[in-house]
Structures are given as C-alpha cells and as structure tokens.
Design an enzyme around this catalytic site. Structure first.
Site, PDB file in Angstrom:
ATOM      1  N   VAL A  11       0.833  -1.327  -0.183  1.00 19.14           N
ATOM      2  CA  VAL A  11       0.003   0.148   0.005  1.00 19.14           C
ATOM      3  C   VAL A  11       0.835   1.176  -0.073  1.00 19.14           C
ATOM      4  CG1 VAL A  11      -1.618   1.255   1.394  1.00 19.14           C
ATOM      5  CG2 VAL A  11      -1.901  -0.948   1.096  1.00 19.14           C
ATOM      6  N   THR A 119      -5.535  -0.702   7.718  1.00 20.78           N
ATOM      7  CA  THR A 119      -6.842  -1.143   8.058  1.00 20.78           C
ATOM      8  C   THR A 119      -6.955  -1.309   9.559  1.00 20.78           C
ATOM      9  OG1 THR A 119      -7.103  -2.190   5.848  1.00 20.78           O
ATOM     10  CG2 THR A 119      -8.893  -2.712   7.630  1.00 20.78           C
ATOM     11  N   ASN A 227     -15.026  -5.158   2.980  1.00 22.10           N
ATOM     12  CA  ASN A 227     -14.364  -6.478   2.780  1.00 22.10           C
ATOM     13  C   ASN A 227     -15.250  -7.832   3.223  1.00 22.10           C
ATOM     14  OD1 ASN A 227     -12.027  -5.610   1.534  1.00 22.10           O
ATOM     15  ND2 ASN A 227     -10.729  -5.979   3.181  1.00 22.10           N
ATOM     16  N   CYS A 279      -5.626  -9.663   2.696  1.00 20.45           N
ATOM     17  CA  CYS A 279      -6.622  -8.917   3.797  1.00 20.45           C
ATOM     18  C   CYS A 279      -8.090  -9.603   4.040  1.00 20.45           C
ATOM     19  CB  CYS A 279      -6.966  -7.571   2.793  1.00 20.45           C
ATOM     20  SG  CYS A 279      -5.414  -6.314   2.628  1.00 20.45           S
TER      21      CYS A 279
HETATM   22  N1  LIG Z   1      -2.214  -5.405   0.547  1.00 15.78           N
HETATM   23  C1  LIG Z   1      -3.425  -4.981   0.135  1.00 15.78           C
HETATM   24  O1  LIG Z   1      -4.145  -5.339  -0.892  1.00 15.78           O
HETATM   25  C2  LIG Z   1      -4.319  -3.817   1.067  1.00 15.78           C
HETATM   26  C3  LIG Z   1      -5.376  -3.395   0.499  1.00 15.78           C
HETATM   27  C4  LIG Z   1      -5.922  -2.308   1.222  1.00 15.78           C
HETATM   28  C5  LIG Z   1      -5.358  -2.169   2.632  1.00 15.78           C
HETATM   29  N2  LIG Z   1      -4.415  -2.772   3.263  1.00 15.78           N
HETATM   30  C6  LIG Z   1      -4.138  -2.693   4.428  1.00 15.78           C
HETATM   31  O2  LIG Z   1      -2.871  -1.693   4.355  1.00 15.78           O
HETATM   32  C7  LIG Z   1      -2.026  -1.658   5.476  1.00 15.78           C
HETATM   33  C8  LIG Z   1      -0.506  -2.157   5.067  1.00 15.78           C
HETATM   34  O3  LIG Z   1      -0.709  -3.544   3.871  1.00 15.78           O
HETATM   35  P1  LIG Z   1       0.538  -3.737   3.019  1.00 15.78           P
HETATM   36  O4  LIG Z   1      -0.198  -4.939   2.289  1.00 15.78           O
HETATM   37  O5  LIG Z   1       1.059  -2.612   2.412  1.00 15.78           O
HETATM   38  O6  LIG Z   1       1.379  -4.428   4.145  1.00 15.78           O
HETATM   39  P2  LIG Z   1       3.010  -4.707   3.741  1.00 15.78           P
HETATM   40  O7  LIG Z   1       3.318  -5.683   4.841  1.00 15.78           O
HETATM   41  O8  LIG Z   1       3.181  -5.005   2.402  1.00 15.78           O
HETATM   42  O9  LIG Z   1       3.785  -3.404   4.243  1.00 15.78           O
HETATM   43  C9  LIG Z   1       3.843  -2.851   5.590  1.00 15.78           C
HETATM   44  C10 LIG Z   1       5.177  -2.222   5.607  1.00 15.78           C
HETATM   45  O10 LIG Z   1       5.221  -1.641   6.957  1.00 15.78           O
HETATM   46  C11 LIG Z   1       6.587  -1.654   7.581  1.00 15.78           C
HETATM   47  N3  LIG Z   1       6.389  -1.497   8.915  1.00 15.78           N
HETATM   48  C12 LIG Z   1       5.845  -2.276   9.804  1.00 15.78           C
HETATM   49  N4  LIG Z   1       5.939  -1.626  11.275  1.00 15.78           N
HETATM   50  C13 LIG Z   1       6.512  -0.470  10.863  1.00 15.78           C
HETATM   51  C14 LIG Z   1       6.910   0.697  11.962  1.00 15.78           C
HETATM   52  N5  LIG Z   1       6.523   0.676  13.039  1.00 15.78           N
HETATM   53  N6  LIG Z   1       7.581   2.062  11.325  1.00 15.78           N
HETATM   54  C15 LIG Z   1       7.938   1.593   9.677  1.00 15.78           C
HETATM   55  N7  LIG Z   1       7.581   0.463   8.944  1.00 15.78           N
HETATM   56  C16 LIG Z   1       7.080  -0.273   9.491  1.00 15.78           C
HETATM   57  C17 LIG Z   1       6.771  -3.215   7.303  1.00 15.78           C
HETATM   58  O11 LIG Z   1       8.352  -3.133   7.309  1.00 15.78           O
HETATM   59  C18 LIG Z   1       6.544  -3.305   5.693  1.00 15.78           C
HETATM   60  O12 LIG Z   1       7.204  -3.156   4.724  1.00 15.78           O
HETATM   61  C19 LIG Z   1      -2.446  -3.071   6.187  1.00 15.78           C
HETATM   62  O13 LIG Z   1      -3.361  -2.738   7.417  1.00 15.78           O
HETATM   63  C20 LIG Z   1      -3.557  -3.703   5.223  1.00 15.78           C
HETATM   64  O14 LIG Z   1      -4.571  -4.443   5.868  1.00 15.78           O
HETATM   65  C21 LIG Z   1      -3.671  -3.543   2.316  1.00 15.78           C
END
Ligand SMILES: NC(=O)c1ccc[n+]([C@@H]2O[C@H](COP(=O)([O-])OP(=O)(O)OC[C@H]3O[C@@H](n4cnc5c(N)ncnc54)[C@H](O)[C@@H]3O)[C@@H](O)[C@H]2O)c1
Length: 450
Positions: A11, A119, A227, A279
C-alpha cells in the site's frame, strides 16, 4: 504538497508512486533496513504491474527512520501492517508506533496530518490522536498534529490503477482544515487532472472520484464492511456452487443470471476455490473479534469464513472423485500466487490445497510464472517440487489443478500436455479455462459448480 509515507509495503509504495507521479514531493520510511536498502538501489520488492517502472529512486526519498524534516511534511500516511493476533483481533501496534514516532519527532510549529491508510478497528484513529496529544504535551511541543482515517481499497495486481481511478475516496476527520488539505492532496485524482501513465490507462467513462467525508470511526468501519460484504458474496456463490454441481446445473450461468439484476451486480460472483490474500480473512476475523468484544456475534461472517475453508477441501474431493485415493498420485498445480498479477502468497488457496494434497499422500509439483522464488523463500519446509515450465511439470502427472488465473494458462498446449501426462484430469479451481478446449485435448474437465 510534501508527503511522508510510513510503511513502504504494497500500500505504501503504491501511494508513493501515485502521489509522486501526480507531482507531490514524496518520501518513504520503513523500519525494515533491508527493504530500504533495496529501494535505494532501485530494486522493487514485489511483483506488481506498472509500479516498478514508475518507481523513481531519484525523486522519492527512502529512509529507515523518521527525521524531523520528514515528520514535518504536510501529510504523513501510516501504511504499516496490521496483522492478525492469535485471538483474531487486529494487531495495531505498528500503527501506534508510527503515531508515537511522529509525536516524538515532529518539530515545534509544524502543522501536520497523520492519515491512517492501514486497516484499523473503529476508534483507533481517535485513540491515536489522544496518544499524540499526550506526547506533544509532555514534550511542550507547539506542533499541531491532526489524525485522520483514509482507508485504502486497492487490489493487488491492479494497485496503481485502483489508486488513480478509485471507486471512492473516504476521508474520516472531524477537522475542516485536515479535510481541505486531504482534498487538496487528492485533487488531481478527484478531478482527473493528469495524463494517465503508460500501463494504467483511465477507464472509459471515468471522469471524477466520489469523496465521502465522515467521522474517523465511520471511515474505519467502511473498510471492514466493504471486505466483509465481498467475502459474503463470494462465499454465497461458492456455497451455491456446491449445490449446482450436485443438481447438474452450471454456476457460471446462474451467476450471470443473478448478476444481471442491478440489485445484485455481476462482480464477486465467480465460484471457485475461495478467497485468499493478505486482507480478506484477516479483516473479517478482526471484525468478528471486534463484535465479540462488544457482546455481539456475527453468524453471517463466521459462516462466510467456514464456507471458504470448506471450499479448499472441495478441490481435494474433486480430485478424489476422479482419481480415487490420492496416496502416491502426482498432482501438478498451475499457479501459487493468491491471484494473478501478484507474487503475494499470503493466505494463498493454492498453498492451502497443496498442503491438503500432501497430507493425502500425493506428490505435489507446481509451476508459477512469478511467485515461485517467493514460495521457495517463504515456505522452505513445504515439500513442493518446483518446475520451470508447465510442460516439464506435467510429465507423468495424474492430474493438473489450475489454482491461479494467470493469463498464460489460457493458452497452454493442452494436446501436448495430455500426451505427456499419465492421467487425463484437469481441475479448474477458478472456472478460468475454456472447457471445450480442455475436453477436445482428451482431458476430463472438472470445474467448480458445473
Ligand atoms: N495489500 C493490500 O492489498 C491492502 C489493500 C488495502 C488495505 N491494506 C491494508 O494496508 C496496510 C498495509 O498493508 P500492506 O499490504 O502494504 O502491508 P505490507 O506488509 O506489504 O507493508 C507494511 C510495511 O510496513 C513496515 N512497517 C511495519 N511496522 C513499521 C513501523 N513501526 N515503522 C515503519 N515501518 C513499519 C513493514 O516493514 C512493511 O514494509 C494493512 O493494514 C492492510 O490491511 C492492504
């Protein structure tokens, strides 16, 4: 505007690429030092159409820590992970840590918005505001930090297009100034004032984006509700598919027939192996857990979850119907990613089915055009036999199971594969292939719900 994105995952990087493309000044922060290093070297960390080509390491800054300069951007996005805790609830510790980092780092007199794209359960953004205010007070810091909820609805595999041409933008804030700033940031998208990038053309007829401005907890619940609704629709059609199969009906025609009804709509009515990805299950479990905390049960959503896990077992039963006991058989799996156009294996139905087949004593071979390196890396203990081509994998197989709808699978040389295989069964776990083509090649075709 100046934007800092905290959490450079799927994201975060989509947001960074989109906002940079639209002319904002973007920098990213991620606590994973290895990831930061790869990005600085211009290596993109995952498979996603268009994004790597638009990732501009020269103009998008990347760091492993928030600096006072990056903490005083106009808008800071929290795009960190919110995984599932053992009790099913959402783990919001990373989001809380982001709020703490911002409150500890933001310099005096800065005026910033922390927009939560992760989320999170309703009430989280308000709680973050209280946390931030307490830290600022302790520091005697004169900065103004306002939190807002801005849930993200992108889909992996089309994430940039989903961000540039979204169905809606939801902005949850009680603060008029924050709302105006966020509207300003998103103006090029809302009014579609940009030239579409190559590879992400503007959908025909798309001219502006609806915006819903509301309170943070409504925005947060909208994300979970969306969702939850999608999984309910998918589990509904999968449950019906089981009955259609027994009645000799074809669920794809039934889905077409109900999807033409405007009240129902055609999307998310594809019967198959069930939903997966990072998700859907995570968010539905978190919602069920949240309801339990509030003394409510969610029988509809609990049923959607159990229909989904039953659906994976159904693939194994389909194979048993064709081959008898699976002990000692060799099954080839086409596709490992949880869906096409991504290499994400989180909650992948293919891996779930592979595990069930291994438990039944089958040898499991697999081929995925993109996700194989990640599968080897993330699941080193799963005794899967990886192959570089479908032809090589199929040699001597008793059956093939299509698990991911990669477009290239539509054009496989089926007669050639039939000659090389021991058995002649194809299970199409996504109703993706052309039945006639498969049958003409001499296979028994088994779809889902037909
Ligand atoms: N992947 C999807 O399709 C999608 C779609 C909509 C919403 N979301 C939501 O968005 C959020 C992120 O999802 P994602 O798929 O990008 O996750 P991801 O795991 O791909 O990325 C999360 C990133 O955050 C970093 N991180 C974790 N803790 C941290 C901190 N304290 N400080 C700095 N960096 C930190 C991690 O190293 C990682 O690179 C989640 O809540 C997810 O539910 C995801």
């Amino acid at each position: 505007m100046r934007v800092t994105i905290i959490g450079a995952g799927r994201v975060g990087l989509t947001t960074a690429v989109a906002l940079n493309y639209l002319g904002h000044r973007v920098s990213c922060v991620d606590s994973d030092g290895g990831l930061v290093e790869s990005l600085l070297n211009g290596e993109f960390p995952f498979h996603e159409p268009v994004l790597p080509e638009l990732w501009d390491a020269n103009s998008i800054g990347v760091a492993s820590r928030l600096s006072p300069a990056s903490a005083s951007a106009d808008i800071l996005f929290a795009t960190v992970s919110t995984p599932t805790l053992p009790n099913g609830h959402a783990d919001t510790s990373a989001v809380r840590s982001v709020a703490e980092q911002v409150a500890e780092t933001v310099p005096d007199q800065a005026d910033v918005i922390v927009a939560v794209k992760s989320t999170v359960p309703p009430g989280t953004t308000d709680a973050l505001q209280q946390m931030i205010d307490q830290v600022l007070q302790r520091r005697n810091c004169t900065a103004r930090v306002a939190t807002a909820s801005n849930p993200e609805f992108l889909r992996e595999g089309s994430s940039l297009a989903d961000m540039l041409y979204p169905d809606r933008i939801v902005l949850g804030t009680p603060d008029r100034r924050s709302l105006l700033s966020l509207l300003n940031l998103y103006r090029p998208i809302i009014q579609q004032q940009f030239l579409p990038p190559e590879g992400a053309p503007r959908p025909p007829g798309y001219s502006c984006t609806p915006v819903l401005a509301t309170r943070p907890r409504n925005a947060e619940l909208i994300k979970y509700a969306a969702n939850a609704f999608l999984v309910t629709k998918l589990s509904f059609i999968n449950e019906l598919a089981g009955l259609a199969e027994q009645l000799g009906a074809d669920i794809t025609r039934v889905a077409k027939g109900i999807g033409l009804d405007h009240r129902i709509g055609p999307h998310y009515l594809d019967a198959g192996v069930g939903w997966g990805g990072p998700c859907l299950a995570k968010d539905v479990r978190a919602l069920v857990g949240l309801a339990a905390d509030n003394g409510r049960d969610m029988p509809l959503l609990s049923a959607a979850l159990s229909v989904n896990s039953r659906q994976r077992q159904h693939i194994v039963r389909r194979l048993e119907q064709a081959l008898g006991p699976l002990q000692g058989t060799t099954i080839g799996i086409l596709g490992l990613a949880f869906k096409a156009n991504t290499d994400d294996l989180t909650d992948s139905p293919a891996l779930a089915v592979a595990s069930l087949l291994l438990q039944s004593g089958a040898h499991v071979r697999c081929y995925d055009p993109v996700a194989e390196p990640r599968a080897r890396r993330e699941h080193p203990h799963l005794p899967l036999e990886y192959h570089d081509t479908v032809g090589e994998m199929s040699r001597g197989c008793d059956a093939l199971v299509l698990m991911t709808g990669w477009p290239e699978f539509k054009h496989l040389p089926w007669p050639e594969l039939a000659r090389a295989m021991k058995g002649k069964t194809v299970v199409d776990a996504r109703n993706f292939l052309d039945r006639q083509t498969i049958e003409q090649a001499g296979f028994t075709y088994l779809g889902i719900g037909r």
